[in-house]
Motif scaffolding. Structure first.
Motif, PDB file in Angstrom:
ATOM      1  N   PRO A 103      16.922  -5.810 -43.737  1.00 50.86           N
ATOM      2  CA  PRO A 103      15.706  -5.135 -43.267  1.00 50.86           C
ATOM      3  C   PRO A 103      15.305  -3.960 -44.160  1.00 50.86           C
ATOM      4  N   GLN A 104      16.302  -3.360 -44.847  1.00 53.41           N
ATOM      5  CA  GLN A 104      15.995  -2.260 -45.766  1.00 53.41           C
ATOM      6  C   GLN A 104      15.126  -2.732 -46.929  1.00 53.41           C
ATOM      7  N   THR A 105      15.270  -4.001 -47.311  1.00 46.69           N
ATOM      8  CA  THR A 105      14.501  -4.526 -48.434  1.00 46.69           C
ATOM      9  C   THR A 105      13.008  -4.454 -48.159  1.00 46.69           C
ATOM     10  N   ILE A 106      12.615  -4.703 -46.922  1.00 45.83           N
ATOM     11  CA  ILE A 106      11.203  -4.654 -46.547  1.00 45.83           C
ATOM     12  C   ILE A 106      10.886  -3.361 -45.804  1.00 45.83           C
ATOM     13  N   LEU A 107      11.782  -2.374 -45.970  1.00 42.76           N
ATOM     14  CA  LEU A 107      11.555  -1.032 -45.439  1.00 42.76           C
ATOM     15  C   LEU A 107      11.321  -1.051 -43.926  1.00 42.76           C
ATOM     16  N   GLY A 108      12.026  -1.967 -43.262  1.00 44.98           N
ATOM     17  CA  GLY A 108      11.992  -2.024 -41.809  1.00 44.98           C
ATOM     18  C   GLY A 108      10.684  -2.511 -41.216  1.00 44.98           C
ATOM     19  N   ASP A 109       9.852  -3.178 -42.019  1.00 49.12           N
ATOM     20  CA  ASP A 109       8.541  -3.643 -41.541  1.00 49.12           C
ATOM     21  C   ASP A 109       8.714  -4.947 -40.755  1.00 49.12           C
ATOM     22  N   ALA A 145      14.121  -3.516 -52.756  1.00 45.96           N
ATOM     23  CA  ALA A 145      13.292  -4.683 -53.042  1.00 45.96           C
ATOM     24  C   ALA A 145      13.211  -5.018 -54.521  1.00 45.96           C
ATOM     25  N   GLU A 146      13.457  -4.052 -55.381  1.00 46.36           N
ATOM     26  CA  GLU A 146      13.336  -4.295 -56.820  1.00 46.36           C
ATOM     27  C   GLU A 146      14.191  -5.465 -57.281  1.00 46.36           C
ATOM     28  N   THR A 147      15.395  -5.590 -56.740  1.00 49.36           N
ATOM     29  CA  THR A 147      16.295  -6.638 -57.201  1.00 49.36           C
ATOM     30  C   THR A 147      15.996  -7.997 -56.582  1.00 49.36           C
TER      31      THR A 147
END
Length: 518
Positions: free
Chosen positions: A322-328, A420-422
């Motif tokens: 969920p951190q990858t999409i900043l919790g959206d 998300a960069e990776t």
């Protein structure tokens, strides 16, 4: 019987960790592959300038300290007295060599190495990195580049990484010389690999493991039986169907939690005609309606309950965490399971009777990987798509996909970095130079997505960068360039005399393992 014979000599208490999972590591060359089991084992031998701690935080490793001199310049001071396993002293030149080696075309981590800028040796103990553009996850990228001894690599004809997809034979595939807490003793691919503790290591282990024996054991029943009998001390991937039985056994400890990994299907969207389908003269996967139909035909709850036995978290985003999409939560919302809508989309796209296609799938890499493919093939058959599942071991699977020799495939993406960069740069962007889009094995082109992702890579303002990341992810979802499934739950099973640190990147650090006498 052969497997049990291999382990028989190790019975009885010792500080030897005997562990297994369903497949073998792919190579000992630390830059030739980017696959978590391979990376995690190689990281016990080869080290990086910075590393992950028990709570996934960045910690000093071969670099004892560092500073960001400016937004485009980083300076690292090497730890004094560090030696490679052959006795050679670590130098800044070794670091520079390793970063440049990791940028070579045969490297599977070149996209990360390229993001580090230009490395330069300064004096006897300093390495500087001069960037051409801002990198918001510089330290995270640095944690993925292992350091090799320059002289050793050159003397063995290994200045460049092994070309794994071409099945190149190279000295570094079977031999190793790092600075890490464990040293390679012997390597028998697909049989077993043995390591021993490096008593000259610069660090201080929290654990007490003196020897490590890794054995790939494909058969689920055999892995579980060997653990229950005490012939194995640790199993990285206990079969989901055996977890209740293992939890009930007083001699076994099970640890579990969500893994930073998203499982998904990829589709060839580059070719004008699919390699492995009965549709001639066109490529149905270029039509977003077909891709959306495939998505809506998947009963993700059935996959979670029946195939994964609850060990999965359904996801609508190609995001390891969920951190990858900043919790959206909106980005993580799945397309509905709607076979009627899927059939209508197929009809609108001009395939009312469906078509035939081959789905490539590993059978010893992810949790229930082949079973997932078989289950989804049955679901797609209900909308007229006849699927032949082509399952194979990971050693054959990854070289095949790296050559884009596929029409549809199952893949997992994740690891220690949740930014998300990776995901954006190696997986979602258009395939290009310097490793950009190198894991975009569907070979699609989306210039809008590519531009948004590229901007997020160099954006210095956190709020603006968040907007760019979400816009890129939103564009990816709308175009259904990949079909997300779920984030894996990972369970580890071990004898009750073994204590380990369970991390969400599915990374077993041997230096933290303690083995007690029963």
């Amino acid at each position: 019987m052969f497997f049990f014979a291999l382990l028989a000599s190790g019975q009885g208490w010792s500080q030897t960790l005997r562990w297994a999972s369903q497949g073998d590591l792919l190579t000992l060359d630390p830059h030739a592959q980017n696959e978590v089991l391979t990376n995690s084992i190689n990281s016990q031998v080869y080290e990086t300038l910075v590393q992950r701690g028990k709570q996934m935080n960045i910690e000093p490793a071969l670099a004892m300290s560092w500073e960001r001199v400016s937004p485009l310049l980083w300076r690292f001071r090497l730890r004094p007295g560090v030696r490679f396993h052959d006795g050679a002293t670590l130098t800044p030149e070794d670091v520079v060599f390793s970063v440049l080696r990791a940028r070579e075309p045969t490297s599977a981590v070149r996209v990360y190495a390229n993001a580090l800028g230009t490395p330069k040796a300064v004096g006897s103990d300093v390495v500087e990195f001069a960037l051409t553009e801002f990198n918001p996850v510089f330290l995270e990228h640095l944690s993925l580049i292992h350091v090799m001894n320059k002289a050793w690599a050159q003397s063995h004809g290994a200045s460049q990484p092994q070309d794994f997809k071409a099945r190149e034979e190279k000295y570094t595939a079977l031999h190793a010389n790092g600075t890490g807490p464990y040293m390679l003793v012997s390597r028998q691919p697909d049989v077993r690999t043995v390591f021993r503790r490096n008593d000259a290591w610069w660090g201080k282990p929290d654990g007490n493991v003196q020897e490590v024996v890794y054995t790939p054991v494909k058969d689920d029943t055999t892995r579980t039986a060997a653990l229950l009998s005490g012939e194995l001390d640790f199993v990285l991937d206990p079969p989901t169907q055996d977890l209740d039985r293992l939890r009930a056994n007083k001699s076994v400890r099970v640890m579990d939690g969500p893994e930073n990994r998203i499982m998904y299907f990829g589709l060839d969207q580059g070719r004008d005609e699919l390699l492995y389908a009965n549709v001639k003269g066109k490529n149905p996967f270029k039509d977003v309606r077909v891709r959306r139909a495939l998505y809506r035909a998947i009963d993700i709850q059935a996959i979670r309950d029946k195939v994964m036995r609850g060990q999965a978290i359904p996801s609508g985003a190609l995001a390891a965490s969920p951190q990858t999409i900043l919790g959206d939560a909106e980005l993580d919302r799945r397309e509905p399971f709607d076979p009627d809508s899927a059939r209508q989309l197929m009809k609108e796209a001009g395939y009312p009777e469906g078509f035939e296609v081959v789905l490539d799938c590993p059978n010893n890499r992810y949790v229930n990987d082949e079973a997932i493919c078989v289950a989804v093939a049955a679901m797609w058959a209900r909308i007229g798509i006849k699927v032949r599942v082509n399952a194979m071991p990971r050693a054959l699977y990854f070289p095949k996909l790296e050559k884009l020799d596929t029409s549809a495939y199952l893949m997992g993406w994740g690891g220690s970095i949740t930014d998300a960069e990776t995901t954006l740069t190696p997986v979602m962007r258009n395939r290009g130079e310097r490793g950009v889009g190198m894991f975009n094995w569907g070979n699609y082109r989306n210039d809008k997505l590519d531009q948004l992702a590229a901007q997020s890579t160099r954006e210095t303002d956190p709020a603006r960068r968040e907007q760019l990341i979400k816009a890129a992810m939103r564009e990816h979802n709308e175009q259904v360039h990949h079909i997300p499934l779920h984030r894996q739950m990972i369970a580890w099973a071990m004898r009750d005399t073994v204590t380990a640190v369970h991390r969400p990147d599915n990374w077993l650090e041997w230096r933290w393992v303690r083995m007690d006498k029963r």
